[in-house]
Scaffold this active site. Sequence first.
Site, short mmCIF file in Angstrom:
data_model
loop_
_atom_site.label_atom_id
_atom_site.label_comp_id
_atom_site.label_asym_id
_atom_site.label_seq_id
_atom_site.Cartn_x
_atom_site.Cartn_y
_atom_site.Cartn_z
N LYS A 130 0.83 -1.22 0.00
CA LYS A 130 0.00 0.00 0.00
C LYS A 130 0.86 1.26 0.00
O LYS A 130 0.61 2.19 -0.76
CB LYS A 130 -0.95 0.03 1.22
N ARG A 161 11.20 -6.38 5.32
CA ARG A 161 11.07 -4.95 5.65
C ARG A 161 11.65 -4.65 7.03
O ARG A 161 12.25 -3.61 7.24
CB ARG A 161 9.59 -4.53 5.59
N ARG A 195 -1.15 -8.46 13.99
CA ARG A 195 -1.61 -7.53 12.95
C ARG A 195 -2.41 -8.27 11.87
O ARG A 195 -3.43 -7.78 11.39
CB ARG A 195 -0.42 -6.79 12.33
P1 AMP Z 1 0.29 0.75 9.20
O1 AMP Z 1 1.54 1.52 8.99
O2 AMP Z 1 -0.83 1.23 8.31
O3 AMP Z 1 0.49 -0.74 9.10
O4 AMP Z 1 -0.19 1.05 10.69
C1 AMP Z 1 0.63 0.75 11.81
C2 AMP Z 1 -0.23 0.67 13.05
O5 AMP Z 1 -0.91 1.92 13.28
C3 AMP Z 1 -1.37 -0.36 13.01
O6 AMP Z 1 -0.92 -1.67 13.31
C4 AMP Z 1 -2.30 0.18 14.07
O7 AMP Z 1 -1.81 -0.03 15.38
C5 AMP Z 1 -2.21 1.69 13.80
N1 AMP Z 1 -3.20 2.10 12.78
C6 AMP Z 1 -2.93 2.62 11.55
N2 AMP Z 1 -4.05 2.88 10.88
C7 AMP Z 1 -5.07 2.50 11.68
C8 AMP Z 1 -6.49 2.50 11.53
N3 AMP Z 1 -7.08 2.95 10.42
N4 AMP Z 1 -7.23 2.04 12.59
C9 AMP Z 1 -6.64 1.61 13.71
N5 AMP Z 1 -5.32 1.56 13.91
C10 AMP Z 1 -4.53 2.00 12.91
#
Ligand code: AMP
Length: 190
Positions: A14, A128, A145
């Site tokens: 993404k 990563r 996750r």
């Molecule tokens: P990401 O970089 O998008 O994988 O996000 C890293 C972490 O941020 C996730 O594992 C969640 O703890 C938090 N997070 C990011 N976006 C969201 C979302 N839309 N809802 C809830 N938690 C989020």
Amino acid sequence: MFNLVIFGPPGAGKGTQSDKIIAKYNLAHCSTGDMFRMHVSNQTELGRKVKEIMDSGQLVPDSITIEMLEDAVQRNKDATGFIYDGFPRTVPQAEALDKFLADKGQQIDLVLQLDVTEEEIKHRIAERQKISGRADDDASKLIKRIDEYFNKTIHVLPYYQSQGKVVKINGIGEIEAIFGIICAAIDAKI
Ligand code: AMP
């Protein structure tokens, strides 16, 4: 105004594809993960609140996430479009986003679903982590996750499918080839 959601499990690509889409289509990037990481590294009150949740691989509560996202969009008044990356991750977040946009006379125009196998995700995130050093990329946290993804986030897909907005993209292959398919999907809508 063009509103695009890029959807997929952790490690689907993404962020990588978002960077390329932004450069080509001049959209503003709304990555809730990046926003949270910024708060954590700046040690803001919000950052202190979410650090442990993030590090454990869990989702941050909807109320906190929605408020932060809406605030970021409101502040970006000059944007001609947005790419939502890592948001919405729950059905209540998707509903809140629809309402927020509808109040401004807007809508989500396209949802790009990056389709990647669980095996590929695990492999990519292990790679990563060697570079990112992200605590939540650790194998034990990644399990949580992926769990959160299959328990909560996956339900966002039928929500948007029922609105006829989802285009499924095979997320395995050359970055440029995947980007080409993404561009065709965007060009058909923009
Ligand atoms: P990401 O970089 O998008 O994988 O996000 C890293 C972490 O941020 C996730 O594992 C969640 O703890 C938090 N997070 C990011 N976006 C969201 C979302 N839309 N809802 C809830 N938690 C989020």
